[in-house]
Scaffold this motif. Structure first.
Motif, PDB file in Angstrom:
ATOM      1  N   ARG A  50      36.224  35.640  39.754  1.00  0.00           N
ATOM      2  CA  ARG A  50      36.566  37.045  40.010  1.00  0.00           C
ATOM      3  C   ARG A  50      35.908  37.469  41.314  1.00  0.00           C
ATOM      4  O   ARG A  50      34.706  37.289  41.493  1.00  0.00           O
ATOM      5  CB  ARG A  50      36.116  37.929  38.849  1.00  0.00           C
ATOM      6  N   HIS A  51      36.737  37.994  42.169  1.00  0.00           N
ATOM      7  CA  HIS A  51      36.249  38.320  43.512  1.00  0.00           C
ATOM      8  C   HIS A  51      36.712  39.717  43.881  1.00  0.00           C
ATOM      9  O   HIS A  51      37.884  40.063  43.668  1.00  0.00           O
ATOM     10  CB  HIS A  51      36.821  37.284  44.504  1.00  0.00           C
ATOM     11  N   GLY A  52      35.800  40.516  44.391  1.00  0.00           N
ATOM     12  CA  GLY A  52      36.162  41.845  44.893  1.00  0.00           C
ATOM     13  C   GLY A  52      36.490  42.832  43.780  1.00  0.00           C
ATOM     14  O   GLY A  52      36.236  42.592  42.605  1.00  0.00           O
ATOM     15  N   ASP A  53      37.069  43.928  44.194  1.00  0.00           N
ATOM     16  CA  ASP A  53      37.425  45.031  43.293  1.00  0.00           C
ATOM     17  C   ASP A  53      38.548  44.578  42.360  1.00  0.00           C
ATOM     18  O   ASP A  53      39.631  44.208  42.815  1.00  0.00           O
ATOM     19  CB  ASP A  53      37.881  46.219  44.164  1.00  0.00           C
ATOM     20  N   GLN A  54      38.281  44.612  41.066  1.00  0.00           N
ATOM     21  CA  GLN A  54      39.253  44.082  40.105  1.00  0.00           C
ATOM     22  C   GLN A  54      40.360  45.081  39.762  1.00  0.00           C
ATOM     23  O   GLN A  54      41.287  44.754  39.031  1.00  0.00           O
ATOM     24  CB  GLN A  54      38.542  43.636  38.821  1.00  0.00           C
ATOM     25  N   ARG A  78      45.502  41.432  46.711  1.00  0.00           N
ATOM     26  CA  ARG A  78      44.910  40.778  45.544  1.00  0.00           C
ATOM     27  C   ARG A  78      45.780  39.585  45.137  1.00  0.00           C
ATOM     28  O   ARG A  78      46.993  39.604  45.292  1.00  0.00           O
ATOM     29  CB  ARG A  78      44.844  41.787  44.393  1.00  0.00           C
ATOM     30  N   GLU A 113      46.223  37.023  41.723  1.00  0.00           N
ATOM     31  CA  GLU A 113      45.859  36.618  40.368  1.00  0.00           C
ATOM     32  C   GLU A 113      46.519  35.274  40.098  1.00  0.00           C
ATOM     33  O   GLU A 113      47.646  35.041  40.519  1.00  0.00           O
ATOM     34  CB  GLU A 113      46.380  37.625  39.347  1.00  0.00           C
ATOM     35  N   SER A 146      40.596  40.675  46.922  1.00  0.00           N
ATOM     36  CA  SER A 146      40.402  40.751  45.472  1.00  0.00           C
ATOM     37  C   SER A 146      41.150  39.626  44.791  1.00  0.00           C
ATOM     38  O   SER A 146      42.297  39.322  45.151  1.00  0.00           O
ATOM     39  CB  SER A 146      40.911  42.108  44.965  1.00  0.00           C
ATOM     40  N   ASP A 202      41.537  37.259  40.859  1.00  0.00           N
ATOM     41  CA  ASP A 202      41.184  36.846  39.501  1.00  0.00           C
ATOM     42  C   ASP A 202      41.901  35.518  39.272  1.00  0.00           C
ATOM     43  O   ASP A 202      43.116  35.479  39.114  1.00  0.00           O
ATOM     44  CB  ASP A 202      41.655  37.910  38.496  1.00  0.00           C
TER      45      ASP A 202
END
Ligand code: FAD
Lengths: 282, 759
Positions: free
Chosen positions: B165-169, B302, B304, B337, B339
Motif C-alpha cells: 500500500r502506497h500513498g493516499d488510499q 492510483r 490497484e 497511490s 494497492d
C-alpha cells in the motif's frame, strides 16, 4: 541389420525377418527409438536402394519412389507436375528433415498430421506394396486405416506411389502455430482436374485418417465456369467451405481445439478454391 | 539485425578492453560443435544414473519395492528417500523440496528413486522394474483455490503474500480502466539438458562437474543433503547450454552425488528433453486484475492490482518472484497511490521459479495493456500518455523508494518511438502470417503497431547480503582471474578479461575455471547482476593488485607511488624517468582477493514499503505485426528497441543479449506455453513446446542504447540481460491487439483467441 542395396535384397531380408523394422530417413523412427518406445530385433535399411529413389513418368501417371525425399519433391520438374506435393513438402520440418525424410516414411507412419497424405488423398494416389512374392496396389484410403495404423503386412514394404498428372491448379495449405517447422493443426489440399472437370479436396489433421471432402467436391464441380476458370456465384464458395467443414471430424488436443480446426479448414477451403479459380467474385 | 563492426585493426593490436566488441571465446566452438557441454563429460570408470519420476501430480506413496531393480544386470545402486543421509529437503529460499519423495508426491515428474548402472539401457530397465504403490489423490491445480484448500505441504499453500500500500488510499481518478490478464507458463527452453558428472573423492567427499548458475549455493544445499561439510563437496562449472533461470535450483546435483558416494564410482546423468521439462522450474503463470485511475490530463493517480502467481508444488524462488511482480506491478511510471496484493501459492502443478525477467515479465504484460486501455479511455496517444507519466531520477517507486541512480525512461521511450521503421509490406508468401504453410494472401493481412515500456531491478533485493568474490594474480605479466561466476552465456568470460586489461594495462588474461574449492561465492548468475557484482569484484581485485604492485615498485625504486602508473604492459612514472616491463616487475607474483558488495538494501515492511532494491534498468520495444485474423496466425514483422545500459562494455555481446531476450519475449507473446491439464504437462517436447524459428523472429532494430553511467556500478554499467525479455512480449501483444481490435487478455495469444474471438 541388413543394409539393402536392391529391392530384392530388401524383400529377401524382410521375408527372412518379417517383423524387421524398415529404416528410411529415420526422422520418425529414430525419435521413437531414442525415446525407448520402439524395440526391434532386426533392421532393414532402405536408403541405399536405388530402385526406391527418385521418380519417373509412366504415361499420365507419375511413379514416386518410396525413398523420394521432401527436398527432392521440391526440385526439378515435380513442382510443376504435382505442385501440391511440392508445397506440402516445403512445409515439412527443417532443411535437415527435408533432406532425410521420405514419402514412404510419411505414408508408413500414417499419422493424421502427415503432410503428404492429404495431397495423396486428393490425387487418388495408389500405393504400390511389395514383398518377395510380388506386388499389390492399394488406394490410399484403403492403406491408411487409423491413427498410425495401416494395411502394411509383415514382410511387406512400400515401393512407390502412383499419382496422376493433372492439368489444373493445385493448392496445399497448412495451419500451424509457428511459421515454419511445425506439426499441422489442420491442412487442406485442393487439386483441379480440368480434363475431368472436377475439384478434389483432401484434409489433414482433422480426422484419424486423411479425409476427402466428397460432398464439397460434388457441390463445387457443378458451380464452376470452366472456361472462365471461376466460380461465378460466391455463395457457392461459401457452401463449398461449409461442406468441407462437414467432412472434418477433428478432436481437441494440445495443438488445437476441434472448434478451431473446423473453423480453419473452412477458411482454407475458401482460400484454396479462390486461388485455384482467381476469376471468382470476391 | 543490427550490424556490429568488430574493429579488427584495433583488436589485432591489443586485446579488447572496456567498450570494445570482444568476441566470445566459446562462440565458434558452440557453432561448430566442438564446445564441451556438461552432457559431454566423460570419465573412464563412469557409470550412468537415472531418475524414477512420479507419474501422478498428487499421490501418497504406500510402498516402494526396489528389489526387482537391484536384480537387473549391471545395476550398482537403487536409492530412495531412506538413503539420503543428511537433510531430506533442499530449496533455494525455503528448504521444502524433498531430494527424493518419501511419503507423498506433489507434482508430475517428482523424483522418487534413483539408479546407477553400467549402461543407460540397464538404467532404463531398472527404473522400469521399481514398483511404487501409489494411492492417487485429487490434485490441487487451481491456484485460486489454493489458499482455501487443505494444505498439500506441511508449510501450507500460501508461499508468500505482499500487500503493498502506497500513498493516499482514498484517491479516485476521473478516468478508471479495469482489466484482467492471464499469462501462461513459459519454459526457459535451454538447449543443453540437465547433466553432470559426480566423482567420489579419496577424502570421503565428492567432486561434482555441473552446469549451473550458482556453484556455491548448489554446494551448500548438496552438502546439507549429503550430511557432509561444505568443503567436502566441490563443484566445478561445466559447459552450460543455456540457463535463463532454470539452473538456479538443484535438479540432478544431489542425486549424482548420492549415487557416486554409494557406488564409489563416477556417475554421469543426462536428462532427456521430456525429462528436462519436468526437471526444472518454469516461469510462473499469472492471473492479474488491474484498475488504473488517472486524471483528465492523463496523470496516473492510483493503481490497484491483484496478482496471483502459481508457484507449483515447491517454493523455489517464488517469494522473490512475487516481490518483483508486486514492486514493479505499476510499470516505470510515477504512481502516487497504489494497492497491490501480490500472492504466490502452492499447487500440484509443475514447480515455478526463476526465469529471465523474474516477475516483471508478467506484470509488464498487465501494466502495459492497462496503459493502452487508459490512453483509449482518455482519447490520448499511448506514447504521449506514457511520456507524461514516466519515472525520472528522484521519483518514488510504489515501494516508496526514491530513485537515486539513473532512470532514462523518457529517453528510452522517445528514441524507440522516433526510430524510423524499416518494415516493408510482405512480398512473398513465406513472409506472411502462416509462413511456410501458405495460408495467407496479402489481402488477408492486417498490420498493427504498438509500444511497450518495462523495467526491473538489478541484483538481489530486500536486504539480501549480495556479494561476489574474485582473485586477481599478476605474474610474469600475465593476469589470472579466479572467480566462481557461472558463465551461462551472459558474457562474463569476455568482460572479466576486458576489465582486467583496462585496470592493469595487461594484454594476457587467463580466466581460471569456476569452482567452489578455489574461491568464495560469486553469487548467482541471475537478476542481471554478474556484470555489476562479479565484474565489480574483478575490478576491485585488479585495483588492489595495481596498488600493491605500484607500492612494491615504488618502494624498490625509491619513487613516490603516486608518480607511478600502469600502461600497456609497463609500469612508468608520470615524469617519464622510470619505466619497467610488467613481466619483469611481476616475476614475483602479486595477488589480491576481494569480496565486492553492492549498497545494502532493506526488507519490505508490512505495507510493501522500503528501500528494497539497488538499481533499475529500463527498456522500450516497438512491435510491428501482421495478423491473419481469420486463422489467428501472426507474423512479427519488426521489433525496435531502446535500452538503458548505463555504459556499454561489450557492444557485440549487448546486441546478443538484446536480440536473444527479445526472441524469448516474442516466443511468450505468440507461442511459448507449457500446457498443463490436471497437473500434467501436455507438451513436454520441442515438437509441441514451440519456440520461434528464424521465420518467426523478426529483425531487431536497436534504436538507442542509452549510456548514462550508473553510480556505484563498475564503469557505470547496468546489467542488460533481462530488460529485452520484459517489454518485448507486451509490445508484440499490444501490436496484435492493434491489428485485430480484440482485447486479447491471454498471453501467449493463441490462434483460437483471434480466429474464434467472436464465437
Ligand atoms: C523435427 C521433425 C519435424 C518433422 N516435421 C514434419 C512435418 O512437418 N510434417 C510431416 O508430415 N512429418 C514431419 N516429421 C515426421 C517425418 O519427418 C516424416 O513423417 C517423414 O516422412 C518420415 O520419413 P522417414 O524416411 O524419415 O521415415 P523413417 O523414420 O525411416 O520411417 C518411418 C516409418 O515408416 C516406415 N517405413 C519407412 N520407409 C518405408 C517403406 N519404404 N515401406 C514401408 N515402411 C517404411 C518405417 O519402418 C517407420 O515405421 C518431422 C519429424 C521431425 C523429427
Amino acid at each position: 541389420m541388413t543394409i539393402a542395396r536392391t529391392l530384392d535384397d530388401a524383400c529377401a531380408a524382410l521375408a527372412e525377418h518379417p517383423d524387421a523394422l524398415l529404416l528410411a530417413g529415420g526422422t520418425d523412427l529414430m525419435v521413437g527409438v531414442n525415446r525407448g518406445q520402439v524395440r526391434f530385433d532386426h533392421v532393414v535399411v532402405l536408403d541405399r536402394v536405388d530402385e526406391l529413389r527418385g521418380w519417373r513418368r509412366d504415361g499420365d501417371e507419375l511413379v514416386l519412389g518410396a525413398g523420394l525425399t521432401y527436398a527432392e519433391m521440391g526440385r526439378g520438374e515435380l513442382p510443376t507436375l504435382v505442385p501440391a506435393l511440392a508445397q506440402a513438402a516445403r512445409t515439412v520440418g527443417s532443411p535437415q528433415i527435408r533432406n532425410a525424410g521420405t514419402l514412404g516414411g510419411n505414408i508408413a507412419t500414417s499419422s493424421p498430421a502427415g503432410d503428404t497424405l492429404p495431397v495423396l488423398a486428393a490425387l487418388d494416389a495408389t500405393i504400390v506394396l511389395r514383398t518377395s512374392n510380388g506386388t499389390r496396389r492399394l488406394a490410399l484410403d484403403r492403406f491408411v486405416t487409423g491413427v498410425k495404423q495401416n494395411a502394411l503386412e509383415p514382410g511387406e514394404l512400400i515401393e512407390a506411389v502412383r499419382v496422376p498428372v493433372l492439368d489444373g491448379p493445385q493448392e496445399f495449405l497448412k495451419v500451424g502455430t509457428r511459421n515454419a517447422m511445425v506439426i499441422s493443426v489442420a491442412s487442406l489440399a485442393l487439386v483441379v482436374d480440368g480434363a475431368g472437370r472436377n475439384v478434389r479436396v483432401g484434409l489433414g489433421s482433422v480426422a484419424p485418417v486423411p479425409v476427402r471432402a466428397v460432398e464439397a467436391e460434388a457441390h463445387i464441380g457443378g458451380c464452376i465456369d470452366w472456361d472462365a476458370a471461376s466460380v461465378p456465384d460466391i455463395a457457392a464458395v461459401d457452401r463449398f467451405a461449409e461442406l468441407v467443414v462437414e467432412a472434418a471430424h477433428p478432436i481437441d488436443d494440445h495443438r488445437g481445439s476441434a472448434a478451431y480446426r473446423n473453423h480453419a479448414v473452412g477458411v482454407l477451403a475458401r482460400r484454396a478454391l479462390l486461388r485455384a479459380f482467381p476469376g471468382s467474385a470476391p | 539485425m543490427t550490424d556490429v563492426r568488430i574493429d579488427d585493426t584495433r583488436t589485432g593490436e591489443r586485446a579488447p578492453r572496456i567498450g570494445d566488441s570482444a568476441p566470445r571465446p566459446d562462440g565458434i566452438p558452440k557453432v561448430d560443435g566442438s564446445f564441451t557441454f556438461s552432457s559431454d563429460l566423460w570419465h573412464d570408470r563412469m557409470i550412468w544414473g537415472g531418475t524414477l519420476r512420479s507419474p501422478h501430480p498428487s499421490a501418497r506413496i504406500r510402498s516402494i519395492d526396489i528389489g526387482p531393480a537391484i536384480a537387473v544386470t549391471g545395476v550398482h545402486a537403487v536409492l530412495t528417500a531412506a538413503d539420503v543421509p543428511g537433510n531430506p529437503n533442499f530449496g533455494l529460499e525455503h528448504v521444502d523440496q524433498p531430494v527424493l519423495a518419501s511419503d507423498v508426491v506433489r507434482y508430475e515428474g517428482e523424483p522418487v528413486a534413483i539408479v546407477a548402472a553400467d549402461h543407460p539401457e540397464a538404467v532404463r530397465l531398472a527404473l522400469e522394474a521399481i514398483v511404487v504403490d501409489y494411492e492417487v489423490t485429487p490434485p490441487l491445480v487451481d491456484p485460486a483455490l489454493a489458499e482455501s484448500s487443505d494444505p498439500i505441504h506441511p508449510d501450507g499453500n500460501l508461499i508468500r503474500r505482499i500487500h503493498l500500500r502506497h500513498g493516499d488510499q482514498d484517491v479516485v481518478g476521473d478516468v478508471i480502466v479495469e482489466g484482467t490478464y492471464e499469462v501462461g507458463m513459459q519454459d526457459q527452453a535451454f538447449l543443453g539438458p540437465e547433466s553432470g558428472l559426480a566423482v567420489p573423492a579419496e577424502d570421503g567427499g565428492v567432486e561434482l562437474y555441473i552446469a549451473t548458475q550458482w556453484l556455491h549455493a548448489d554446494r551448500d544445499q548438496v552438502a546439507a543433503c549429503l550430511g557432509l561439510a561444505p568443503e567436502l563437496v566441490r563443484l566445478t562449472l561445466s559447459g552450460v547450454g543455456g540457463a535463463f533461470g532454470a539452473r538456479e535450483d538443484l535438479s540432478l546435483h544431489a542425486h549424482l552425488c548420492l549415487l557416486a558416494l554409494r557406488t564409489r564410482r563416477p556417475v554421469k546423468m543426462v536428462y532427456s528433453r521430456e525429462e528436462s521439462f519436468h526437471g526444472h522450474v518454469h516461469r510462473h503463470p499469472a492471473r492479474m486484475w488491474y484498475r488504473h485511475h488517472a486524471d483528465r490530463a492523463g496523470n496516473l493517480v492510483r493503481v490497484e492490482a491483484r496478482l496471483l502467481l502459481d508457484g507449483g508444488a515447491y517454493a523455489s524462488s517464488s517469494g522473490a518472484v512475487i516481490a518483483n511482480a508486486t514492486c514493479f506491478a505499476g510499470g516505470p511510471y510515477r504512481i502516487p497511490s497504489a494497492d497491490i496484493d501480490g500472492v504466490v501459492v502452492r499447487t500440484n502443478n509443475p514447480p515455478c521459479g526463476a526465469m529471465r525477467g523474474f516477475g516483471a515479465v508478467q506484470t509488464c504484460i498487465g501494466h502495459e495493456a492497462q496503459m493502452d486501455r487508459l490512453a483509449a479511455a482518455l482519447g490520448m496517444d499511448p506514447v504521449e500518455l506514457r511520456l507524461r507519466n514516466v519515472l525520472a531520477p528522484g521519483d518514488r517507486l510504489l515501494t516508496g523508494q526514491v530513485i537515486t541512480g539513473t532512470a532514462p525512461v523518457a529517453e528510452v521511450l522517445r528514441t524507440c518511438t522516433d526510430h524510423p521503421s524499416a518494415a516493408t509490406l510482405p512480398d512473398d508468401t513465406m513472409s506472411l502470417p502462416g509462413g511456410a504453410g501458405r495460408t495467407a494472401d496479402p489481402e488477408h493481412v492486417h498490420r498493427g503497431e504498438a509500444v511497450a515500456l518495462g523495467f526491473k531491478n538489478l541484483m538481489f533485493s530486500e536486504g539480501f547480503d549480495d556479494f561476489s568474490s574474485a582473485i586477481c594474480r599478476l605474474e610474469a605479466g600475465v593476469a589470472t582471474i579466479t572467480c566462481a561466476c557461472a558463465e551461462v552465456g551472459q558474457g562474463f568470460v569476455t568482460l572479466a578479461q576486458q576489465i582486467t586489461r583496462e585496470v592493469l594495462g595487461v594484454d594476457e588474461v587467463v580466466l581460471a575455471p569456476a569452482a567452489t574449492a578455489t574461491v568464495g561465492s560469486a553469487g548467482s548468475t541471475s537478476a542481471s547482476r554478474q556484470t555489476w557484482m562479479s565484474g565489480g569484484a574483478v575490478q576491485a581485485a585488479c585495483e588492489e593488485v595495481r596498488v600493491r604492485l605500484i607500492a612494491r615498485v615504488a618502494d624498490e625504486n625509491g619513487i613516490d607511488p603516486d608518480e607511478l602508473v600502469m600502461v600497456d604492459g609497463r609500469v612508468v612514472s608520470l615524469a617519464g624517468d622510470f619505466e619497467a616491463d610488467l613481466a619483469s616487475v611481476t616475476a614475483e607474483a602479486v595477488e589480491a582477493e576481494v569480496e565486492f558488495r553492492h549498497a545494502p538494501t532493506s526488507p519490505l515492511d508490512e505495507n510493501g514499503q522500503g528501500d528494497a532494491h539497488v538499481s533499475f534498468a529500463f527498456s522500450a520495444h516497438r512491435a510491428i505485426v501482421d495478423v491473419d485474423r481469420d486463422l489467428g496466425l501472426v507474423k512479427v514483422v519488426e521489433l525496435t528497441t531502446s535500452q538503458d545500459v548505463g555504459r556499454l562494455l561489450n557492444p557485440l555481446q549487448a546486441i546478443g543479449q538484446i536480440e536473444g531476450g527479445a526472441a524469448q519475449g516474442v516466443g511468450l507473446a505468440v507461442m511459448e506455453e507449457v500446457q498443463v491439464l490436471d497437473g500434467r504437462i501436455r507438451n513436454a517436447s520441442f515438437t509441441d513446446y514451440l519456440v520461434p524459428t528464424a521465420l518467426d523472429m523478426p529483425p531487431v532494430e536497436i534504436a538507442a542504447l542509452i549510456e548514462q553511467p550508473e553510480p556505484g556500478a563498475p564503469f557505470g554499467a547496468k546489467g542488460i540481460g533481462e530488460p529485452p525479455s520484459i517489454s518485448s512480449t507486451a509490445a508484440v501483444v499490444a501490436a496484435i491487439r492493434a491489428a485485430t481490435d480484440l482485447d486479447l487478455t491471454h498471453v501467449p495469444v493463441r490462434p483460437t483467441d483471434i480466429a474464434l474471438a467472436g464465437a
